[in-house]
Write a protein that holds these residues in place. Sequence first.
Motif, PDB file in Angstrom:
ATOM      1  N   ASP A 111      79.878  38.576   7.975  1.00  9.26           N
ATOM      2  CA  ASP A 111      78.542  37.970   8.050  1.00  9.26           C
ATOM      3  C   ASP A 111      78.222  37.520   9.471  1.00  9.26           C
ATOM      4  O   ASP A 111      77.102  37.700   9.947  1.00  9.26           O
ATOM      5  CB  ASP A 111      78.428  36.780   7.095  1.00  9.26           C
ATOM      6  N   ARG A 112      79.208  36.941  10.141  1.00  8.76           N
ATOM      7  CA  ARG A 112      78.993  36.466  11.506  1.00  8.76           C
ATOM      8  C   ARG A 112      78.683  37.636  12.431  1.00  8.76           C
ATOM      9  O   ARG A 112      77.727  37.590  13.206  1.00  8.76           O
ATOM     10  CB  ARG A 112      80.215  35.712  12.014  1.00  8.76           C
ATOM     11  N   ALA A 113      79.459  38.705  12.361  1.00 12.60           N
ATOM     12  CA  ALA A 113      79.232  39.868  13.213  1.00 12.60           C
ATOM     13  C   ALA A 113      77.857  40.478  12.921  1.00 12.60           C
ATOM     14  O   ALA A 113      77.115  40.820  13.850  1.00 12.60           O
ATOM     15  CB  ALA A 113      80.332  40.907  13.001  1.00 12.60           C
ATOM     16  N   TYR A 114      77.513  40.599  11.660  1.00 13.71           N
ATOM     17  CA  TYR A 114      76.226  41.179  11.269  1.00 13.71           C
ATOM     18  C   TYR A 114      75.069  40.321  11.782  1.00 13.71           C
ATOM     19  O   TYR A 114      74.128  40.823  12.405  1.00 13.71           O
ATOM     20  CB  TYR A 114      76.156  41.325   9.752  1.00 13.71           C
ATOM     21  N   ASN A 115      75.114  39.028  11.508  1.00 13.59           N
ATOM     22  CA  ASN A 115      74.005  38.143  11.865  1.00 13.59           C
ATOM     23  C   ASN A 115      73.803  38.051  13.378  1.00 13.59           C
ATOM     24  O   ASN A 115      72.670  38.079  13.859  1.00 13.59           O
ATOM     25  CB  ASN A 115      74.211  36.743  11.274  1.00 13.59           C
ATOM     26  N   LEU A 116      74.892  37.963  14.124  1.00 14.37           N
ATOM     27  CA  LEU A 116      74.762  37.838  15.573  1.00 14.37           C
ATOM     28  C   LEU A 116      74.354  39.165  16.209  1.00 14.37           C
ATOM     29  O   LEU A 116      73.568  39.177  17.158  1.00 14.37           O
ATOM     30  CB  LEU A 116      76.058  37.305  16.170  1.00 14.37           C
ATOM     31  N   GLY A 117      74.847  40.268  15.679  1.00 15.09           N
ATOM     32  CA  GLY A 117      74.415  41.577  16.173  1.00 15.09           C
ATOM     33  C   GLY A 117      72.953  41.827  15.868  1.00 15.09           C
ATOM     34  O   GLY A 117      72.201  42.324  16.712  1.00 15.09           O
ATOM     35  N   ALA A 137      79.809  32.357  20.481  1.00 13.64           N
ATOM     36  CA  ALA A 137      80.196  33.379  21.458  1.00 13.64           C
ATOM     37  C   ALA A 137      80.991  32.763  22.600  1.00 13.64           C
ATOM     38  O   ALA A 137      80.926  31.547  22.837  1.00 13.64           O
ATOM     39  CB  ALA A 137      78.947  34.066  22.013  1.00 13.64           C
ATOM     40  N   THR A 138      81.708  33.625  23.300  1.00 14.31           N
ATOM     41  CA  THR A 138      82.459  33.169  24.470  1.00 14.31           C
ATOM     42  C   THR A 138      81.496  32.902  25.620  1.00 14.31           C
ATOM     43  O   THR A 138      80.353  33.361  25.612  1.00 14.31           O
ATOM     44  CB  THR A 138      83.502  34.218  24.907  1.00 14.31           C
ATOM     45  N   ARG A 139      81.954  32.179  26.617  1.00 15.54           N
ATOM     46  CA  ARG A 139      81.117  31.819  27.762  1.00 15.54           C
ATOM     47  C   ARG A 139      80.591  33.067  28.479  1.00 15.54           C
ATOM     48  O   ARG A 139      79.433  33.118  28.882  1.00 15.54           O
ATOM     49  CB  ARG A 139      81.933  30.930  28.718  1.00 15.54           C
ATOM     50  N   SER A 140      81.418  34.101  28.625  1.00 14.40           N
ATOM     51  CA  SER A 140      80.972  35.311  29.337  1.00 14.40           C
ATOM     52  C   SER A 140      79.837  36.016  28.583  1.00 14.40           C
ATOM     53  O   SER A 140      78.902  36.514  29.202  1.00 14.40           O
ATOM     54  CB  SER A 140      82.136  36.270  29.569  1.00 14.40           C
ATOM     55  N   VAL A 141      79.904  36.037  27.271  1.00 13.60           N
ATOM     56  CA  VAL A 141      78.832  36.654  26.479  1.00 13.60           C
ATOM     57  C   VAL A 141      77.553  35.826  26.604  1.00 13.60           C
ATOM     58  O   VAL A 141      76.464  36.373  26.799  1.00 13.60           O
ATOM     59  CB  VAL A 141      79.252  36.809  24.999  1.00 13.60           C
ATOM     60  N   ILE A 142      77.678  34.524  26.535  1.00 19.38           N
ATOM     61  CA  ILE A 142      76.510  33.643  26.658  1.00 19.38           C
ATOM     62  C   ILE A 142      75.840  33.849  28.013  1.00 19.38           C
ATOM     63  O   ILE A 142      74.612  33.928  28.109  1.00 19.38           O
ATOM     64  CB  ILE A 142      76.917  32.165  26.453  1.00 19.38           C
ATOM     65  N   ASN A 143      76.638  33.960  29.071  1.00 21.01           N
ATOM     66  CA  ASN A 143      76.084  34.142  30.414  1.00 21.01           C
ATOM     67  C   ASN A 143      75.462  35.514  30.614  1.00 21.01           C
ATOM     68  O   ASN A 143      74.514  35.660  31.379  1.00 21.01           O
ATOM     69  CB  ASN A 143      77.157  33.913  31.470  1.00 21.01           C
ATOM     70  N   ASN A 144      76.007  36.539  29.951  1.00 21.76           N
ATOM     71  CA  ASN A 144      75.529  37.911  30.171  1.00 21.76           C
ATOM     72  C   ASN A 144      74.317  38.290  29.321  1.00 21.76           C
ATOM     73  O   ASN A 144      73.580  39.192  29.692  1.00 21.76           O
ATOM     74  CB  ASN A 144      76.650  38.916  29.919  1.00 21.76           C
ATOM     75  N   ILE A 145      74.119  37.646  28.198  1.00 26.39           N
ATOM     76  CA  ILE A 145      72.992  38.015  27.334  1.00 26.39           C
ATOM     77  C   ILE A 145      71.862  37.017  27.558  1.00 26.39           C
ATOM     78  O   ILE A 145      71.904  35.884  27.084  1.00 26.39           O
ATOM     79  CB  ILE A 145      73.414  38.052  25.853  1.00 26.39           C
ATOM     80  N   PHE A 173      72.970  32.302  22.226  1.00 25.19           N
ATOM     81  CA  PHE A 173      74.189  31.978  21.490  1.00 25.19           C
ATOM     82  C   PHE A 173      74.703  30.608  21.913  1.00 25.19           C
ATOM     83  O   PHE A 173      74.518  30.178  23.045  1.00 25.19           O
ATOM     84  CB  PHE A 173      75.272  33.023  21.753  1.00 25.19           C
ATOM     85  N   THR A 174      75.375  29.952  20.975  1.00 26.06           N
ATOM     86  CA  THR A 174      75.998  28.664  21.262  1.00 26.06           C
ATOM     87  C   THR A 174      77.475  28.874  21.555  1.00 26.06           C
ATOM     88  O   THR A 174      78.014  29.964  21.343  1.00 26.06           O
ATOM     89  CB  THR A 174      75.844  27.705  20.065  1.00 26.06           C
ATOM     90  N   GLU A 175      78.125  27.818  22.004  1.00 22.84           N
ATOM     91  CA  GLU A 175      79.565  27.873  22.309  1.00 22.84           C
ATOM     92  C   GLU A 175      80.390  28.172  21.056  1.00 22.84           C
ATOM     93  O   GLU A 175      81.478  28.724  21.152  1.00 22.84           O
ATOM     94  CB  GLU A 175      80.033  26.546  22.909  1.00 22.84           C
ATOM     95  N   SER A 176      79.887  27.818  19.884  1.00 26.84           N
ATOM     96  CA  SER A 176      80.640  28.075  18.648  1.00 26.84           C
ATOM     97  C   SER A 176      80.449  29.510  18.154  1.00 26.84           C
ATOM     98  O   SER A 176      81.201  29.968  17.300  1.00 26.84           O
ATOM     99  CB  SER A 176      80.232  27.089  17.552  1.00 26.84           C
TER     100      SER A 176
END
Length: 157
Positions: free
Chosen positions: A45-51, A71-79, A66-69
């Motif tokens: 569910d998490r993968a589906y909803n976030l994708g 995604a990772t920091r690198s994903v948050i910074n890149n998207i 995205f929040t810290e809970s």
Amino acid sequence: MKKIILILSIIVLAGCKSKKIDTPIVEEVTTVKLAINEVSTFQKDRAYNLGKRILMTCNTSKFKPFTESEATRSVINNITLEKLSKTCTKYRQWYGDFKDLQLMEIYKDINKSTTIFRYKALYTKKVANKELRVYINEENKISAIKSMDWVDLFERK
């Protein structure tokens, strides 16, 4: 004459030195395909909803970061909305509106302790044949997201 034969012999021996043969390195298999029912519903569910949240940005032009809970920091910074807008412009022109994600396969990368969800991204135009990969780490956070052309055979990229 003996000097010429000796020099030619040395040249021939130098020219015939043995070369090191490169043997291909066999990569150890680190990715294992999982049955869809082996993975927890929470992870699926998490993968589906976030994708889906990322691809729905193309339809709505609104993106909830995205929040810290989640995604990772690198994903948050890149998207960012700016980066997504550039991609969405191309995708909407070529493939039409985004409709949904269809879970096709799940893989486990043993070395990186990540679960890879392969989704077929469904668009309104029939020519669309896209894949979205969502990588979830052991903390159940998105560690990477990739969009690419769909290929039936799983390839690590």
